[in-house]
Design a protein around this motif. Structure first.
Motif, PDB file in Angstrom:
ATOM      1  N   PHE A  59      18.822 -54.879  -5.335  1.00 51.48           N
ATOM      2  CA  PHE A  59      19.145 -53.805  -5.602  1.00 51.48           C
ATOM      3  C   PHE A  59      20.404 -53.533  -6.119  1.00 51.48           C
ATOM      4  CE2 PHE A  59      19.110 -48.791  -7.111  1.00 51.48           C
ATOM      5  CZ  PHE A  59      19.824 -49.107  -8.490  1.00 51.48           C
ATOM      6  N   SER A  60      21.560 -53.522  -6.575  1.00 47.93           N
ATOM      7  CA  SER A  60      22.569 -53.347  -7.056  1.00 47.93           C
ATOM      8  C   SER A  60      22.933 -51.761  -8.338  1.00 47.93           C
ATOM      9  CB  SER A  60      23.554 -55.162  -7.404  1.00 47.93           C
ATOM     10  OG  SER A  60      24.706 -53.584  -7.552  1.00 47.93           O
ATOM     11  N   VAL A  61      22.970 -50.797  -7.536  1.00 44.91           N
ATOM     12  CA  VAL A  61      23.524 -49.586  -8.014  1.00 44.91           C
ATOM     13  C   VAL A  61      24.651 -50.038  -8.982  1.00 44.91           C
ATOM     14  CG1 VAL A  61      24.215 -47.332  -7.992  1.00 44.91           C
ATOM     15  CG2 VAL A  61      23.227 -48.062  -5.909  1.00 44.91           C
ATOM     16  N   GLU A  62      26.093 -50.549  -8.600  1.00 41.25           N
ATOM     17  CA  GLU A  62      27.020 -50.383  -9.529  1.00 41.25           C
ATOM     18  C   GLU A  62      26.663 -51.843 -10.879  1.00 41.25           C
ATOM     19  OE1 GLU A  62      27.185 -51.960  -5.971  1.00 41.25           O
ATOM     20  OE2 GLU A  62      28.067 -50.086  -5.572  1.00 41.25           O
ATOM     21  N   SER A  63      25.788 -52.806 -10.170  1.00 36.41           N
ATOM     22  CA  SER A  63      25.097 -53.404 -11.946  1.00 36.41           C
ATOM     23  C   SER A  63      24.350 -52.817 -12.787  1.00 36.41           C
ATOM     24  CB  SER A  63      25.126 -55.279 -11.589  1.00 36.41           C
ATOM     25  OG  SER A  63      23.995 -54.840 -11.098  1.00 36.41           O
ATOM     26  N   GLY A  64      23.607 -51.998 -11.770  1.00 32.89           N
ATOM     27  CA  GLY A  64      21.598 -51.384 -12.692  1.00 32.89           C
ATOM     28  C   GLY A  64      21.396 -53.051 -11.896  1.00 32.89           C
ATOM     29  N   GLU A  65      21.154 -54.518 -11.858  1.00 30.26           N
ATOM     30  CA  GLU A  65      19.969 -55.250 -11.168  1.00 30.26           C
ATOM     31  C   GLU A  65      19.424 -54.430 -10.318  1.00 30.26           C
ATOM     32  OE1 GLU A  65      21.753 -59.222 -11.713  1.00 30.26           O
ATOM     33  OE2 GLU A  65      23.406 -58.373 -12.908  1.00 30.26           O
ATOM     34  N   LEU A  66      18.257 -55.358 -10.643  1.00 28.39           N
ATOM     35  CA  LEU A  66      17.559 -54.847  -9.272  1.00 28.39           C
ATOM     36  C   LEU A  66      16.151 -56.225  -9.225  1.00 28.39           C
ATOM     37  CD1 LEU A  66      15.283 -51.914  -8.188  1.00 28.39           C
ATOM     38  CD2 LEU A  66      13.558 -53.999  -8.526  1.00 28.39           C
ATOM     39  N   SER A  67      16.010 -56.951  -8.109  1.00 29.67           N
ATOM     40  CA  SER A  67      14.462 -58.072  -8.328  1.00 29.67           C
ATOM     41  C   SER A  67      13.455 -57.405  -7.464  1.00 29.67           C
ATOM     42  CB  SER A  67      15.258 -59.173  -7.665  1.00 29.67           C
ATOM     43  OG  SER A  67      16.057 -58.787  -6.677  1.00 29.67           O
ATOM     44  N   LEU A  68      11.885 -57.691  -7.598  1.00 30.12           N
ATOM     45  CA  LEU A  68      11.502 -57.199  -7.041  1.00 30.12           C
ATOM     46  C   LEU A  68       9.681 -58.403  -7.127  1.00 30.12           C
ATOM     47  CD1 LEU A  68       8.598 -54.652  -7.006  1.00 30.12           C
ATOM     48  CD2 LEU A  68       8.883 -55.180  -8.555  1.00 30.12           C
ATOM     49  N   GLU A  69       9.098 -58.593  -5.871  1.00 28.96           N
ATOM     50  CA  GLU A  69       8.325 -59.813  -5.741  1.00 28.96           C
ATOM     51  C   GLU A  69       7.054 -58.534  -5.902  1.00 28.96           C
ATOM     52  OE1 GLU A  69      10.047 -62.373  -2.379  1.00 28.96           O
ATOM     53  OE2 GLU A  69      10.853 -63.494  -4.283  1.00 28.96           O
ATOM     54  N   GLY A  70       6.018 -59.690  -5.774  1.00 34.06           N
ATOM     55  CA  GLY A  70       4.649 -59.399  -4.829  1.00 34.06           C
ATOM     56  C   GLY A  70       3.619 -59.824  -6.316  1.00 34.06           C
ATOM     57  N   ARG A  71       2.984 -59.092  -6.277  1.00 31.02           N
ATOM     58  CA  ARG A  71       1.827 -59.150  -7.524  1.00 31.02           C
ATOM     59  C   ARG A  71       1.546 -58.123  -8.440  1.00 31.02           C
ATOM     60  NH1 ARG A  71      -3.831 -57.683  -6.253  1.00 31.02           N
ATOM     61  NH2 ARG A  71      -3.839 -56.356  -7.690  1.00 31.02           N
ATOM     62  N   ILE A  72       2.246 -57.906  -9.589  1.00 30.68           N
ATOM     63  CA  ILE A  72       2.565 -57.624 -10.524  1.00 30.68           C
ATOM     64  C   ILE A  72       1.248 -57.365 -11.803  1.00 30.68           C
ATOM     65  CG2 ILE A  72       4.024 -56.721 -12.529  1.00 30.68           C
ATOM     66  CD1 ILE A  72       5.987 -58.099 -11.221  1.00 30.68           C
ATOM     67  N   ASP A  73       0.524 -55.674 -11.415  1.00 30.05           N
ATOM     68  CA  ASP A  73      -0.560 -55.772 -12.586  1.00 30.05           C
ATOM     69  C   ASP A  73      -0.120 -55.267 -13.287  1.00 30.05           C
ATOM     70  OD1 ASP A  73      -2.014 -56.931 -10.380  1.00 30.05           O
ATOM     71  OD2 ASP A  73      -2.527 -55.015  -9.399  1.00 30.05           O
ATOM     72  N   SER A  74       0.603 -54.314 -13.650  1.00 23.41           N
ATOM     73  CA  SER A  74       0.796 -53.015 -14.885  1.00 23.41           C
ATOM     74  C   SER A  74       2.689 -52.676 -15.067  1.00 23.41           C
ATOM     75  CB  SER A  74       0.303 -52.340 -15.421  1.00 23.41           C
ATOM     76  OG  SER A  74       0.523 -50.896 -14.399  1.00 23.41           O
ATOM     77  N   LEU A  75       3.144 -52.198 -15.696  1.00 23.17           N
ATOM     78  CA  LEU A  75       4.074 -52.297 -16.530  1.00 23.17           C
ATOM     79  C   LEU A  75       4.662 -51.145 -17.417  1.00 23.17           C
ATOM     80  CD1 LEU A  75       6.390 -55.367 -16.855  1.00 23.17           C
ATOM     81  CD2 LEU A  75       6.372 -54.345 -15.244  1.00 23.17           C
ATOM     82  N   SER A  76       4.638 -49.797 -17.144  1.00 23.33           N
ATOM     83  CA  SER A  76       4.825 -48.839 -18.110  1.00 23.33           C
ATOM     84  C   SER A  76       5.709 -48.030 -18.042  1.00 23.33           C
ATOM     85  CB  SER A  76       3.323 -47.737 -18.308  1.00 23.33           C
ATOM     86  OG  SER A  76       3.152 -47.008 -17.262  1.00 23.33           O
ATOM     87  N   TYR A  77       6.332 -47.301 -19.329  1.00 19.71           N
ATOM     88  CA  TYR A  77       7.486 -46.441 -19.986  1.00 19.71           C
ATOM     89  C   TYR A  77       7.169 -44.684 -19.598  1.00 19.71           C
ATOM     90  CZ  TYR A  77      10.207 -50.350 -19.866  1.00 19.71           C
ATOM     91  OH  TYR A  77      10.554 -51.724 -19.380  1.00 19.71           O
ATOM     92  N   GLN A  78       7.719 -44.286 -19.087  1.00 22.12           N
ATOM     93  CA  GLN A  78       7.216 -42.467 -19.310  1.00 22.12           C
ATOM     94  C   GLN A  78       8.048 -41.785 -20.040  1.00 22.12           C
ATOM     95  OE1 GLN A  78       5.683 -40.703 -16.142  1.00 22.12           O
ATOM     96  NE2 GLN A  78       3.453 -40.712 -16.626  1.00 22.12           N
ATOM     97  N   GLU A  79       8.680 -41.226 -20.850  1.00 25.39           N
ATOM     98  CA  GLU A  79       9.572 -40.751 -21.272  1.00 25.39           C
ATOM     99  C   GLU A  79      10.480 -39.700 -20.177  1.00 25.39           C
ATOM    100  OE1 GLU A  79      11.203 -41.047 -24.322  1.00 25.39           O
ATOM    101  OE2 GLU A  79       9.864 -43.004 -24.094  1.00 25.39           O
ATOM    102  N   VAL A  80      11.161 -39.298 -20.336  1.00 26.05           N
ATOM    103  CA  VAL A  80      11.990 -38.050 -18.975  1.00 26.05           C
ATOM    104  C   VAL A  80      12.870 -37.388 -20.180  1.00 26.05           C
ATOM    105  CG1 VAL A  80      13.514 -37.674 -17.614  1.00 26.05           C
ATOM    106  CG2 VAL A  80      12.632 -40.115 -17.691  1.00 26.05           C
ATOM    107  N   ASN A  81      11.682 -36.226 -20.369  1.00 25.55           N
ATOM    108  CA  ASN A  81      11.498 -35.065 -20.964  1.00 25.55           C
ATOM    109  C   ASN A  81      12.148 -34.358 -19.978  1.00 25.55           C
ATOM    110  OD1 ASN A  81      11.506 -32.937 -22.952  1.00 25.55           O
ATOM    111  ND2 ASN A  81       9.494 -32.814 -23.240  1.00 25.55           N
ATOM    112  N   LYS A  82      13.803 -33.658 -20.449  1.00 25.91           N
ATOM    113  CA  LYS A  82      14.239 -32.658 -19.415  1.00 25.91           C
ATOM    114  C   LYS A  82      14.302 -31.361 -20.323  1.00 25.91           C
ATOM    115  CE  LYS A  82      17.991 -36.214 -18.705  1.00 25.91           C
ATOM    116  NZ  LYS A  82      19.517 -36.802 -18.080  1.00 25.91           N
TER     117      LYS A  82
END
Length: 93
Positions: A59-82
């Motif tokens: 994970f690079s904070v400067e570039s915002g890039e992240l890599s991840l490994e494992g068995r991926i079952d789901s991806l979901s987004y939630q709105e950030v309501n401030k």
């Protein structure tokens, strides 16, 4: 990232290969992670990744890039309501 006092939005992309590796851009922060769940902060909302044996490989904070490994079952987004307010404002709606 900021330019002249204004926050710049990062492009958010993801590439998944065989549900085993995931490469993401536009990540602002890692909120939490364990082997079953990774919660990431993006400009377009919170991204929740669920699976098994999940590991953040980089994970690079400067570039915002992240890599991840494992068995991926789901991806979901939630709105950030401030504008949710505190506990009591949500309780008495």
């Amino acid at each position: 990232m900021q330019e002249n006092g204004k926050a710049l939005k990062r492009k958010h992309n993801l590439i998944m290969e065989d549900r085993k590796t995931l490469t993401l851009t536009g990540i602002s922060d890692v909120d939490s992670f364990d082997e079953q769940t990774v919660v990431l902060i993006t400009d377009i909302g919170e991204l929740i990744i669920k699976g098994d044996s999940l590991q953040i490989k980089g994970f690079s904070v400067e570039s915002g890039e992240l890599s991840l490994e494992g068995r991926i079952d789901s991806l979901s987004y939630q709105e950030v309501n401030k504008n949710n307010g505190g506990f009591f404002s949500r309780l008495f709606r």
